[in-house]
Design an enzyme around this catalytic site. Structure first.
Site, mmCIF file in Angstrom:
data_model
loop_
_atom_site.group_PDB
_atom_site.id
_atom_site.type_symbol
_atom_site.label_atom_id
_atom_site.label_comp_id
_atom_site.label_asym_id
_atom_site.label_seq_id
_atom_site.Cartn_x
_atom_site.Cartn_y
_atom_site.Cartn_z
ATOM 1 C CB CYS A 230 -1.240 0.067 0.908
ATOM 2 S SG CYS A 230 -0.076 0.396 2.863
ATOM 3 N NE ARG B 106 -4.749 1.448 2.211
ATOM 4 C CZ ARG B 106 -4.253 2.538 0.775
ATOM 5 N NH1 ARG B 106 -5.700 2.279 -0.048
ATOM 6 N NH2 ARG B 106 -3.105 2.914 0.579
ATOM 7 C CG ASP C 68 -5.277 6.049 2.736
ATOM 8 O OD1 ASP C 68 -5.233 5.193 3.558
ATOM 9 O OD2 ASP C 68 -3.936 6.433 2.059
HETATM 10 P P1 4NP Z 1 -1.651 2.940 4.420
HETATM 11 O O1 4NP Z 1 -2.174 4.416 4.488
HETATM 12 O O2 4NP Z 1 -1.163 3.178 2.989
HETATM 13 O O3 4NP Z 1 -3.226 1.662 3.899
HETATM 14 O O4 4NP Z 1 -0.812 2.563 4.217
HETATM 15 C C1 4NP Z 1 -1.890 5.260 4.608
HETATM 16 C C2 4NP Z 1 -0.799 5.360 5.803
HETATM 17 C C3 4NP Z 1 -0.138 6.620 6.429
HETATM 18 C C4 4NP Z 1 -0.018 7.882 4.925
HETATM 19 C C5 4NP Z 1 -0.873 7.452 3.811
HETATM 20 C C6 4NP Z 1 -1.611 6.369 3.666
HETATM 21 N N1 4NP Z 1 0.724 8.998 5.573
HETATM 22 O O5 4NP Z 1 0.117 9.531 4.309
HETATM 23 O O6 4NP Z 1 0.987 8.912 5.872
#
Ligand code: 4NP
Length: 162
Positions: A7, A13, A123
């Site tokens: 991800c 995720r 997300d």
């Molecule tokens: P993930 O969600 O891709 O599902 O882990 C996110 C977690 C943090 C960030 C973006 C997406 N961030 O920009 O810090």
């Protein structure tokens, strides 16, 4: 077989994908290697986001010891299947991998449920816990499809040890 879940941050995720698929594989006696990574670098070394940890634990899966890492070109050679949570993750990884990109190993996770449907796991970062519950259900259903699809060929090394 070796599976990688990818991800953006590797804290919401894909850590769920890693934990859920490992749980299903272990409970079926499948000696699979499972890992996760993020295309971004912000959360290297960090544990999964607390809401992901909580929804996993509610479903009997402890992901607290997993740690974030960044997707790297070498992952293309290391893994048999690489699953992406959304189309942006797929395109970012393709750019990172450069000439090592191997289309045949890479697909959107929800393609396991809706082949060719181009459906993203949304997300949930910054959204309330109900979003994490929805994300868990999507990931859980896709991981179930993965163990049904690839779980027929049991790892002979694992069986020999029994
Ligand atoms: P993930 O969600 O891709 O599902 O882990 C996110 C977690 C943090 C960030 C973006 C997406 N961030 O920009 O810090």
């Amino acid at each position: 077989m070796k599976f990688l879940m990818v991800c953006l941050g590797n804290i919401c995720r894909s850590p769920l994908g890693e934990g859920v698929l490992r749980h299903k594989a272990e409970s079926r006696g499948l000696a699979w290697e499972i890992d996760s990574a993020g295309t971004g670098s912000w959360h290297i070394g960090k544990p999964p986001f607390h809401m992901s940890q909580r929804i996993a634990l509610k479903n009997g899966i402890d992901i607290s010891r997993q740690r974030g890492r960044q997707f790297e070109r070498g992952d293309l050679a290391k893994f048999d299947r690489i699953y992406f949570m959304d189309r942006n993750n797929y395109e970012d990884a393709k750019r990172i991998a450069g000439n090592l990109w191997d289309e045949s190993k890479c697909r959107l996770l929800l393609d396991e449920l809706h082949p060719g449907g181009q459906i993203n796991v949304p997300d949930p970062y910054g959204y309330p816990e109900t979003e994490f519950e929805k994300v868990f259900e999507l990931i859980n259903a896709a991981c179930e499809a993965i163990v049904v699809r690839y779980g027929r060929e049991r790892d002979l090394g694992y069986l020999a040890k029994e």
